[in-house]
Design an enzyme around this catalytic site. Sequence first.
Site, mmCIF file in Angstrom:
data_model
loop_
_atom_site.group_PDB
_atom_site.id
_atom_site.type_symbol
_atom_site.label_atom_id
_atom_site.label_comp_id
_atom_site.label_asym_id
_atom_site.label_seq_id
_atom_site.Cartn_x
_atom_site.Cartn_y
_atom_site.Cartn_z
ATOM 1 N N LYS A 1 -36.833 -63.733 -16.872
ATOM 2 C CA LYS A 1 -37.343 -64.239 -18.134
ATOM 3 C C LYS A 1 -37.497 -63.156 -19.202
ATOM 4 O O LYS A 1 -37.555 -63.454 -20.388
ATOM 5 C CB LYS A 1 -38.617 -65.029 -17.890
ATOM 6 C CG LYS A 1 -38.214 -66.362 -17.263
ATOM 7 C CD LYS A 1 -39.267 -67.155 -16.622
ATOM 8 C CE LYS A 1 -38.557 -68.278 -15.825
ATOM 9 N NZ LYS A 1 -39.437 -69.176 -15.165
ATOM 10 N N GLU B 1 -47.307 -63.896 -22.478
ATOM 11 C CA GLU B 1 -46.775 -64.328 -23.764
ATOM 12 C C GLU B 1 -47.635 -65.477 -24.287
ATOM 13 O O GLU B 1 -48.359 -66.116 -23.528
ATOM 14 C CB GLU B 1 -45.310 -64.756 -23.640
ATOM 15 C CG GLU B 1 -45.125 -66.139 -23.077
ATOM 16 C CD GLU B 1 -43.664 -66.487 -22.897
ATOM 17 O OE1 GLU B 1 -43.385 -67.662 -22.719
ATOM 18 O OE2 GLU B 1 -42.813 -65.577 -22.956
ATOM 19 N N GLU C 1 -35.490 -74.296 -23.185
ATOM 20 C CA GLU C 1 -36.858 -74.638 -23.584
ATOM 21 C C GLU C 1 -37.199 -73.900 -24.864
ATOM 22 O O GLU C 1 -36.943 -72.705 -24.999
ATOM 23 C CB GLU C 1 -37.846 -74.248 -22.484
ATOM 24 C CG GLU C 1 -37.664 -75.083 -21.240
ATOM 25 C CD GLU C 1 -38.845 -74.957 -20.274
ATOM 26 O OE1 GLU C 1 -39.595 -73.966 -20.368
ATOM 27 O OE2 GLU C 1 -39.004 -75.865 -19.443
ATOM 28 N N GLU D 1 -37.181 -70.059 -22.846
ATOM 29 C CA GLU D 1 -36.401 -69.672 -21.669
ATOM 30 C C GLU D 1 -35.330 -70.729 -21.426
ATOM 31 O O GLU D 1 -35.387 -71.818 -21.988
ATOM 32 C CB GLU D 1 -37.290 -69.547 -20.426
ATOM 33 C CG GLU D 1 -37.942 -70.853 -20.017
ATOM 34 C CD GLU D 1 -38.956 -70.664 -18.888
ATOM 35 O OE1 GLU D 1 -39.678 -69.657 -18.887
ATOM 36 O OE2 GLU D 1 -39.000 -71.539 -18.005
ATOM 37 N N ASN E 1 -33.590 -72.881 -18.355
ATOM 38 C CA ASN E 1 -33.638 -73.252 -16.941
ATOM 39 C C ASN E 1 -32.233 -73.641 -16.500
ATOM 40 O O ASN E 1 -31.654 -74.585 -17.024
ATOM 41 C CB ASN E 1 -34.602 -74.396 -16.715
ATOM 42 C CG ASN E 1 -36.035 -73.985 -17.027
ATOM 43 O OD1 ASN E 1 -36.433 -72.850 -16.743
ATOM 44 N ND2 ASN E 1 -36.790 -74.874 -17.638
ATOM 45 N N PHE F 1 -59.166 -82.994 -11.615
ATOM 46 C CA PHE F 1 -57.729 -82.906 -11.301
ATOM 47 C C PHE F 1 -57.457 -82.082 -10.059
ATOM 48 O O PHE F 1 -56.426 -81.423 -9.953
ATOM 49 C CB PHE F 1 -56.946 -82.329 -12.479
ATOM 50 C CG PHE F 1 -56.943 -83.228 -13.679
ATOM 51 C CD1 PHE F 1 -56.001 -84.233 -13.805
ATOM 52 C CD2 PHE F 1 -57.896 -83.079 -14.675
ATOM 53 C CE1 PHE F 1 -56.010 -85.075 -14.899
ATOM 54 C CE2 PHE F 1 -57.914 -83.912 -15.777
ATOM 55 C CZ PHE F 1 -56.964 -84.910 -15.892
#
Lengths: 657, 508
Positions: free
Chosen positions: A116, A200, A271, A288, A290, A348
Site C-alpha cells: 500500500k 493515514e 478505492e 488503494e 484491490n 456490535f
Amino acid sequence: MFKKILIANRGEIACRVIRTAKKMGIATVAVYSDADARSPHVEMADEAVRIGPPAASESYLLADVIIAACKATGADAVHPGYGFLSERTSFAQALKDAGIAFIGPPVNAIAAMGDKIESKKLAKAAGVNVVPGFLGEIADTDEAVKIAGEIGYPVMMKASAGGGGKGMRLAYSEQDVREGFEATKREGLASFGDDRVFIESPRHIEIQVLGDQHGNIVYLNERECSIQRRHQKVVEEAPSPFVTPKMRKAMGEQAVALARAVGYYSAGTVELIVSGADKTGEGFYFLEMNTRLQVEHPVTECITGLDLVEQMIRVAAGEKLDFGQDDVKINGWSVENRVYAEDPYRGFLPSTGRLVRYNPPATSDGSVRVDDGVVEGGEVSMFYDPMIAKLITHGATREEAIDKQIAALDRFEIEGPGHNIDFLSALMQHPRFRSGEITTGFIAEEYPDGFHGAPADPELLRSIAAIGAFAAMAGADRARRISGQLGQRLDPPSGWQVKIGDALYDVMIRGDDVTVNGEAIELELEYTPGDRLIEATVNGADLDVRIAPARSGFKLTTRGASHVLRVLPAHVASHATHMIAKIPPDLSRFLLCPMPGLLVALHVEAGEKVEAGQPLAVIEAMKMENILRAEKAGVVKSLSAVAGESLAVDAVILEME
Amino acid sequence: MLPIVEQLEAKRAAARLGGGQKRIDAQHSKGKLTARERIDVLCDEGSFEELDMYVEHNCVDFGMESQKIPGDGVVTGSGTINGRLVYVFSQDFTVFGGSLSERHAQKICKIMDMALKVGAPVIGLNDSGGARIQEGVASLGGYAEVFQRNVLASGVVPQLSLIMGPCAGGAVYSPAMTDFIFMVKDSSYMFVTGPDVVKTVTNEVVTQEELGGAVTHTTKSGVADVAFENDIEALWAARTLIDFLPLSNREEVPERPTADPFDRIEPSLDMLIPANANQPYDMHELIRKTVDEGDFFEMQPAHAGNIIIGFGRVEGRTVGIVANQPMVLAGCLDINSSKKAARFVRFCDAFEIPILTFVDVPGFLPGTAQELNGIIKHGAKLLYAYAEATVPKITVITRKAYGGAYDVMASKHLRGDLNYAWPTAEIAVMGAKGAVEIIFRGKTPEEIAERTAEYEARFANPFVAASKGFIDEVIAPHSTRKRIALGLRKLRGKQLENPWKKHDNIPL
C-alpha cells in the site's frame, strides 16, 4: 476454456464462484479446513480437498498445500475469491510456475498494488491525486506518536498488508496510539504475515475496473461504500448518490489509467476517497487498488447485468472482453447489506455459534439476491470472517432498492448467533441514509450511544399490537379445539389487551373487523400457531413480522426492532394492573465477558483503584483483541477469572465494590 | 328482581368481598391478586362455579366466635380450562391470613373428593399464613385430611400447586405431594421452619427468599418446578400445562389439531452433533425440532440442568420428554438429575403419557460428593422408574450412551418399545481411551493410542449394539420427528402390565 477450477476460498464467495463455474459447465474443486468440513461450499463443489486445521494460517493461507490440491485433482485454474491468498504475489507466481492459471490479475500488478505504500507512489507518478498522509513504515510506538501528532488527530493506523478492516485502528489521542500500535502490528502479523504499519487519514468510494489480456480495460461504474463501522463496510450501493456522470467519467478514466500503467487485467477495484463537502466533483483521491474481486461486487453486477466471476474466468482463459466502455450502462439501483454475526445491541460484539434457524428471504422475483455460504444447522466459526450473508436488492430507483431491503430484512430469519439484521433495517429506514447525505462517519455520528433498536412510530406499534392480538386469538381458538371438553366448544375471547413497553393497546377482533383503541384498522393475515413469520397487510401496506412465543405473549420482530408483547384477554388484563414491574438486578458492578473468547490479560488486581476508561481486561475473540474498560471509577472487589481462561458470554470477570 | 333473589345476590356479594376492601388493597399493593381474581385468570371466563361460599368456621375460642367471614379463607369449586373440567381451591389471604381451619380444610377435601370421583385435575392456589392457631389440633387434623387426599389422588388425577404467598410449616406437605409446583418470585415462599426459628435453633441468619423463595426452590432444592414473575404469568402457564395433561388416569392424553406435518424433515439436525466429540450442543434444539410447532413446556428448567424434562406434543398428542443435556456437566447422571427425571417418568407412566428419551450420556458423575450422598440409591430411582413404566417408550441415542447410564436411559433391556440411534451414536461400556487403558494396562502410550483408535473403530458407532438387537434401527437425524410420530401411532394400542402387587418398593 478451463476444464476444472479450484476455489481457494470458503464461505459465500466460494459458493458464489462455484455457481458461475457450474453455469459455464466447468467442474469445481473446493478446499476446506477441518472447521469447514460440513460447509455448503464443500457440498456444492464436484470435488473437495481437506487442506488442514481450522486456523487460516494452517489451511487457507497455505499456498503449497492448495497447489498440491490442484495437482491432485487436475484443476487447471484457481479462483482465489477475496482475502486469504487472493492478493499474494507469491501464490500467483507459484501457480504460474506450476502451469496452473490464476483467475486474477498478473503477478506484477498484484505486486505493484499489493504494497500500500508502493502503490501510492505509483499512483502519484501516474498523475493520480493522492491523499495526504504518511507513506512509510513506522518502527515503533514513539515514532507513531510523533507522526500522528504531525498529521493531526484522528489518525488511522493500519497494518500495511492488512485488509478488510483487520489490523485497522482509529486513534483519537496519543493514548489511543500508544495502546493500539502494538496491537495493530500484532494483528497485521497474525492475519497476514507482515508487520509493517503505517498511518493515514481515512475515507472512500470505489471504481470497478475490468480488463482482458489484450489491453482492453473498462470501468464498470462506481460503488458507494461509505456506511462503515470501524472501517468494515456494512452497506454498499451502486451507483453512488454523490457521483455525477461527469465525476464518474473522471474517476473511471483515472482508474483505467492506473490499471493500464501496471498492465492490469481481470477484475480490480480502485478505492477513492471523496470529499462529500467538495461539490466540484474533483475532490477524489486515490486510496488503494484491490487486485481481486470485492465482497460488494454483486451491486455492480445488478446494475450492469454482468457476471464478474464469469468475466474473470473468461479473461483468465485468454478471451477478449466482448463489450466496450460505451456498452456499460447503469440499470436502476442496487443496495447490498452485509449480515454479520455481531450483536448491535451489545456494542456490535462478534458472535459465533450454531445457526439454529437460518432462512434467508425468498429470491424468486429476481430483485432480491442472497449470497451466502451457510445453511441452517451450520456454524459461524470463530476462525473466520463473521459475515453470514450478503443481501442484495435491485430496484428502478434508490428508494425502491432500499425499500426492498427493508422488506427482505423483515423476512430474514436467523436464530443462534447474534446478528445485525435489526441494525441494517434501522439504517435502511434512517432519514439521513435515505437522503443520500452519508459519510464514513455515519454510524459513529448517528449511533453515538450504540444501537437500541430502530424507533417505531405509533402507527407501526398499533399494527404490531393488532397482529399480536390476532395471533393470541388464533392460539386461543386452537386451544379450544382440545379433546375432552365438558360442553360445547367455547369461542375465543374477542377483546384483547396488548402491552408493549408501558403502552397499552385494547384490540377488538370481531370477524374481519379489527379495532385498536377504538380505531378501525384494516388487517389481513394468515396465522397458524407455530408459524414463525406472519405476512400481514395493514391498511393496505405489506408488513412482514417474525413471531416467537414469550411468556404471556409474543416477541414480534419487524422494521429493525423486536417488541415483547404481553397479550391478555380483556377480562384478565383488568387484573394485570396490580402486577408490580420487576426491576432487573444491578449487574453494573460486574465486568462481564461480552463475547465468548480467551481472557488474554487481566490488568488489575483485587483492591486496586481504577479510573473510568482504564483498561481492565483484554478478551481475544475472532482474532481481535478487545479491551474492556472501567465504566466508572471505583475499587476492584474481587477477580473471578484468570488470564488464559476461555470465557463464555456473560461470564463474570471481576466485581467492583 | 324477587326479594328472595335479591337477598341471595346481596349474600353472594358480601361473601365475594372476603376480608374486606382494605385487605384486598393490601393484597394488591404486594402485587398479589385476590383468591377470586386468581380463579378469574385461571379458568375460562365465567366458567367457575363456586361451592361452599357460605361455610364458616366453628371455633369458639379466643373470641373467634364473633369473627366469622363467609367462605372461611378459601374459595373452592370447579371451572374449565379451554373447556375441560378442573377443580380448584384458592386460599384467600384477606380472610384470617388464609389460615387453615377445620372447615377450610373440609372445603378443600370436598372438591378433592369430587375431583377424584369424576376424574378431573385439582389445582391448588396456595396463599396461607398456616394453621388457624385458635383452632389448635382441629387445624392440624384438617391438614392431615388434605394430605391423605393428596396421596389418594396421586396417580389418579393430576394435581398442580401454585404457591402464591406464604406456605410454611406443615402446610408445605400438601403441595409437596402434588405433581407439579409453580412459584411466584418475590411473593411466595415455602419452608418447614421460617428464618426466625432457624436463627433460634441453628444460629443461621437467612432471609425468607434465600430459605424458601421461588428462586431457591426452582434452582437449588428442586422442590418447585418453575418460577414466574407474577401471579398472572404463573396462572397463565398453569392453563398451558393443564392443556398437556389428561384429566385422569382413566382418560387418554388430550389431542388438539396442529398444522405441523408429522413427517417434517429437519436437515439441520444432521449437523447437530459437533465434529469434535468433546464439544457440547444444546439438546433443546433437538427437542424443539421434534415436537409440534417447537412448543416444549419444560419442567424444572433451572434445576439439575444436565437432564431436561417436560411436555411436548407429536401430532397433537402429549408426550413426556426426558433428555440428557450435554451443555451441563456433559449430560452425566447425578443425584439431582436422577431424582428429577425419575419422578417425571413415573408421572408420565401414571397418566399414560408416552415417553420420549433422547440420550447423550457419558455415565454417572464420579466423586465423593455423589457416592456419600447416595448416588447408588438415587440413580436407581431413574432406572426403576423406566423399568416399571408400561407406557409407550421411544428412545433415540444421539451420541454417547456409556456404561450403566446406557442401561438406565430407557434402553431396550428396560422394555423400550422403539430404540433408535443416530449414526453418531456410541454405545459402549466407557469411552475408548478409558477402556483401552484397562484392557491393555501397562502398554506404551503409542500402543494405547493405536488400540484406542481400534476400539473407537469397533465400538464408537451404533452398529455393534444394532447387531445385537439392542438398537432397533439406525436413523437419519433429519427424520427423527417422522420416525417418532410413526412409532407413536403404532404404539397407541400398546398393552403391557406389570405383575400384581400391592405397591412397589422403589428405592426412596
